[in-house]
Design a protein around this motif. Structure first.
Motif, PDB file in Angstrom:
ATOM      1  N   LYS A  81      23.628 -15.442 -11.541  1.00  0.00           N
ATOM      2  CA  LYS A  81      22.629 -15.245 -12.615  1.00  0.00           C
ATOM      3  C   LYS A  81      22.498 -13.716 -12.706  1.00  0.00           C
ATOM      4  N   GLN A  82      21.593 -13.546 -13.862  1.00  0.00           N
ATOM      5  CA  GLN A  82      21.514 -11.975 -14.074  1.00  0.00           C
ATOM      6  C   GLN A  82      20.626 -11.521 -12.838  1.00  0.00           C
ATOM      7  N   GLY A  83      20.918 -10.119 -12.522  1.00  0.00           N
ATOM      8  CA  GLY A  83      20.234  -9.625 -11.407  1.00  0.00           C
ATOM      9  C   GLY A  83      20.766  -9.724 -10.220  1.00  0.00           C
ATOM     10  N   SER A  84      21.747 -10.602 -10.123  1.00  0.00           N
ATOM     11  CA  SER A  84      22.654 -10.864  -8.943  1.00  0.00           C
ATOM     12  C   SER A  84      23.719 -10.017  -8.512  1.00  0.00           C
ATOM     13  N   MET A  85      23.851  -9.876  -7.270  1.00  0.00           N
ATOM     14  CA  MET A  85      25.308  -9.186  -7.165  1.00  0.00           C
ATOM     15  C   MET A  85      26.584  -9.707  -7.831  1.00  0.00           C
ATOM     16  N   TRP A  86      26.669 -11.033  -7.999  1.00  0.00           N
ATOM     17  CA  TRP A  86      27.794 -11.903  -8.849  1.00  0.00           C
ATOM     18  C   TRP A  86      27.539 -10.979 -10.030  1.00  0.00           C
ATOM     19  N   HIS A  87      26.546 -10.989 -10.837  1.00  0.00           N
ATOM     20  CA  HIS A  87      26.184 -10.617 -12.130  1.00  0.00           C
ATOM     21  C   HIS A  87      26.804  -8.762 -12.210  1.00  0.00           C
ATOM     22  N   LEU A  88      26.369  -8.223 -11.153  1.00  0.00           N
ATOM     23  CA  LEU A  88      26.635  -6.515 -11.239  1.00  0.00           C
ATOM     24  C   LEU A  88      28.086  -6.721 -11.174  1.00  0.00           C
ATOM     25  N   LEU A  89      28.862  -7.532 -10.161  1.00  0.00           N
ATOM     26  CA  LEU A  89      30.159  -7.232 -10.101  1.00  0.00           C
ATOM     27  C   LEU A  89      30.915  -7.336 -11.584  1.00  0.00           C
ATOM     28  N   MET A  90      30.388  -8.643 -12.184  1.00  0.00           N
ATOM     29  CA  MET A  90      30.803  -9.176 -13.693  1.00  0.00           C
ATOM     30  C   MET A  90      30.792  -7.903 -14.618  1.00  0.00           C
ATOM     31  N   CYS A  91      29.716  -7.174 -14.556  1.00  0.00           N
ATOM     32  CA  CYS A  91      29.453  -6.187 -15.447  1.00  0.00           C
ATOM     33  C   CYS A  91      30.299  -4.721 -15.058  1.00  0.00           C
ATOM     34  N   MET A  92      30.538  -4.637 -13.534  1.00  0.00           N
ATOM     35  CA  MET A  92      31.415  -3.718 -13.373  1.00  0.00           C
ATOM     36  C   MET A  92      32.613  -3.838 -13.821  1.00  0.00           C
ATOM     37  N   LYS A  93      33.135  -5.142 -13.505  1.00  0.00           N
ATOM     38  CA  LYS A  93      34.688  -5.460 -13.948  1.00  0.00           C
ATOM     39  C   LYS A  93      34.795  -5.343 -15.556  1.00  0.00           C
ATOM     40  N   SER A  94      33.819  -5.871 -16.229  1.00  0.00           N
ATOM     41  CA  SER A  94      33.993  -5.882 -17.748  1.00  0.00           C
ATOM     42  C   SER A  94      33.826  -4.796 -18.513  1.00  0.00           C
ATOM     43  N   CYS A  95      33.212  -3.497 -17.677  1.00  0.00           N
ATOM     44  CA  CYS A  95      33.233  -2.242 -18.035  1.00  0.00           C
ATOM     45  C   CYS A  95      34.257  -1.447 -17.846  1.00  0.00           C
ATOM     46  N   GLY A  96      35.076  -1.967 -16.866  1.00  0.00           N
ATOM     47  CA  GLY A  96      36.241  -1.113 -16.297  1.00  0.00           C
ATOM     48  C   GLY A  96      35.855   0.019 -15.518  1.00  0.00           C
ATOM     49  N   LEU A  97      34.441  -0.195 -14.881  1.00  0.00           N
ATOM     50  CA  LEU A  97      34.171   0.798 -13.747  1.00  0.00           C
ATOM     51  C   LEU A  97      33.487   1.895 -14.737  1.00  0.00           C
ATOM     52  N   LYS A  98      33.499   2.025 -16.010  1.00  0.00           N
ATOM     53  CA  LYS A  98      32.902   3.142 -16.856  1.00  0.00           C
ATOM     54  C   LYS A  98      31.526   3.477 -16.800  1.00  0.00           C
ATOM     55  N   ASN A  99      30.756   2.632 -16.389  1.00  0.00           N
ATOM     56  CA  ASN A  99      29.332   2.798 -16.425  1.00  0.00           C
ATOM     57  C   ASN A  99      28.907   3.238 -14.986  1.00  0.00           C
ATOM     58  N   ASP A 100      28.533   4.438 -14.997  1.00  0.00           N
ATOM     59  CA  ASP A 100      28.115   4.980 -13.674  1.00  0.00           C
ATOM     60  C   ASP A 100      27.063   4.408 -13.154  1.00  0.00           C
ATOM     61  N   ALA A 101      25.999   4.165 -13.986  1.00  0.00           N
ATOM     62  CA  ALA A 101      24.609   3.727 -13.665  1.00  0.00           C
ATOM     63  C   ALA A 101      24.949   2.459 -12.837  1.00  0.00           C
ATOM     64  N   LEU A 102      25.882   1.581 -13.308  1.00  0.00           N
ATOM     65  CA  LEU A 102      26.214   0.338 -12.451  1.00  0.00           C
ATOM     66  C   LEU A 102      26.861   0.756 -11.373  1.00  0.00           C
ATOM     67  N   MET A 103      27.717   1.570 -11.247  1.00  0.00           N
ATOM     68  CA  MET A 103      28.405   2.121  -9.996  1.00  0.00           C
ATOM     69  C   MET A 103      27.474   2.537  -8.846  1.00  0.00           C
ATOM     70  N   ASP A 104      26.452   3.446  -9.453  1.00  0.00           N
ATOM     71  CA  ASP A 104      25.517   4.037  -8.333  1.00  0.00           C
ATOM     72  C   ASP A 104      24.602   2.796  -8.047  1.00  0.00           C
ATOM     73  N   THR A 105      24.265   1.701  -8.659  1.00  0.00           N
ATOM     74  CA  THR A 105      23.519   0.684  -8.136  1.00  0.00           C
ATOM     75  C   THR A 105      24.297  -0.291  -7.179  1.00  0.00           C
ATOM     76  N   PHE A 106      25.428  -0.320  -7.132  1.00  0.00           N
ATOM     77  CA  PHE A 106      26.236  -0.989  -6.384  1.00  0.00           C
ATOM     78  C   PHE A 106      26.628   0.010  -5.075  1.00  0.00           C
ATOM     79  N   TYR A 107      26.647   1.207  -5.150  1.00  0.00           N
ATOM     80  CA  TYR A 107      26.899   2.017  -3.944  1.00  0.00           C
ATOM     81  C   TYR A 107      25.528   2.123  -3.097  1.00  0.00           C
ATOM     82  N   GLU A 108      24.392   1.999  -3.945  1.00  0.00           N
ATOM     83  CA  GLU A 108      23.182   1.905  -3.451  1.00  0.00           C
ATOM     84  C   GLU A 108      22.964   0.519  -2.476  1.00  0.00           C
TER      85      GLU A 108
END
Length: 206
Positions: A81-108
């Motif tokens: 669901k929205q806000g979960s790690m699964w959702h974050l991974l889906m968003c990272m994949k969909s943007c091709g890792l180009k969103n640095d804010a998503l990547m920073d959230t993942f690293y944290e």
């Protein structure tokens, strides 16, 4: 269970000449999980030597012992669901890792739970694989009917000047099952199956 041939299909393409990797992003951490620097690069802009080095890191995940070092886990329905790690991974994949804010959230999120006795790196690769149609005899029949878009994450110990060693753990998302993407599953890698980094399962929420 993971089909070994599915994994071999992915690894056979992980050479500088055949790769379709689009992007690599990563973060360097100290042993306490403090971020010491990040990067985000078009994979094709890497030098030939760097491509080979980084592909060796990515390839270690699917090339590992199937159903021993690399195991499949299902995401619980309530975690998709929205806000979960699964959702974050889906968003990272969909943007091709180009969103640095998503990547920073993942690293944290990784740094909060990952247990390390040394400095380490978190590498994330993005790939789009045109899966060719094959007959019962495994011969290629024609053009692809599906594009398998996925990410590989590898967590590696560091030595010297940010030089990564062999991955300690990581994952492939979504899982590549029956030559197709299955977003309900993730394939998790542990280099030492006898002493796994169980925290990676907590990070992923599986």
């Amino acid at each position: 269970m993971i089909n070994r041939e599915d994994m071999m299909e992915l690894t056979r393409r992980m050479t500088p000449a055949r790769t379709s990797m689009t992007r690599i992003a990563g973060s360097y951490m100290d042993a306490d999980g403090e971020i010491d620097g990040t990067f985000n690069t078009n994979f094709l802009k890497l030098s030939a030597a760097e491509k080979s080095k980084k592909l060796a890191v990515a390839k270690a995940i699917p090339f590992s012992g199937t159903n021993e070092n690399l195991k499949r886990y299902k995401f619980p329905k309530d975690s998709m669901k929205q806000g979960s790690m699964w959702h974050l991974l889906m968003c990272m994949k969909s943007c091709g890792l180009k969103n640095d804010a998503l990547m920073d959230t993942f690293y944290e999120l990784v740094s909060e739970l990952y247990q390390a006795k040394h400095d380490y790196a978190v590498f994330v690769f993005h790939d789009r694989y045109d899966v060719p149609v094959k007959g019962a005899d495994h011969e290629r029949l024609g053009e692809s009917e599906e594009v398998y878009e996925y990410i590989i994450c590898a967590i590696c110990p560091l030595s010297g000047e940010y030089e990564p060693g062999k991955p300690e753990c990581g994952f492939i998302f979504p899982a590549f099952a029956d030559r197709s993407a299955d977003q309900n599953y993730v394939d998790v890698f542990q280099s030492d199956a006898g002493h796994p980094h169980l925290e990676i399962l907590k990070i992923l929420g599986v």
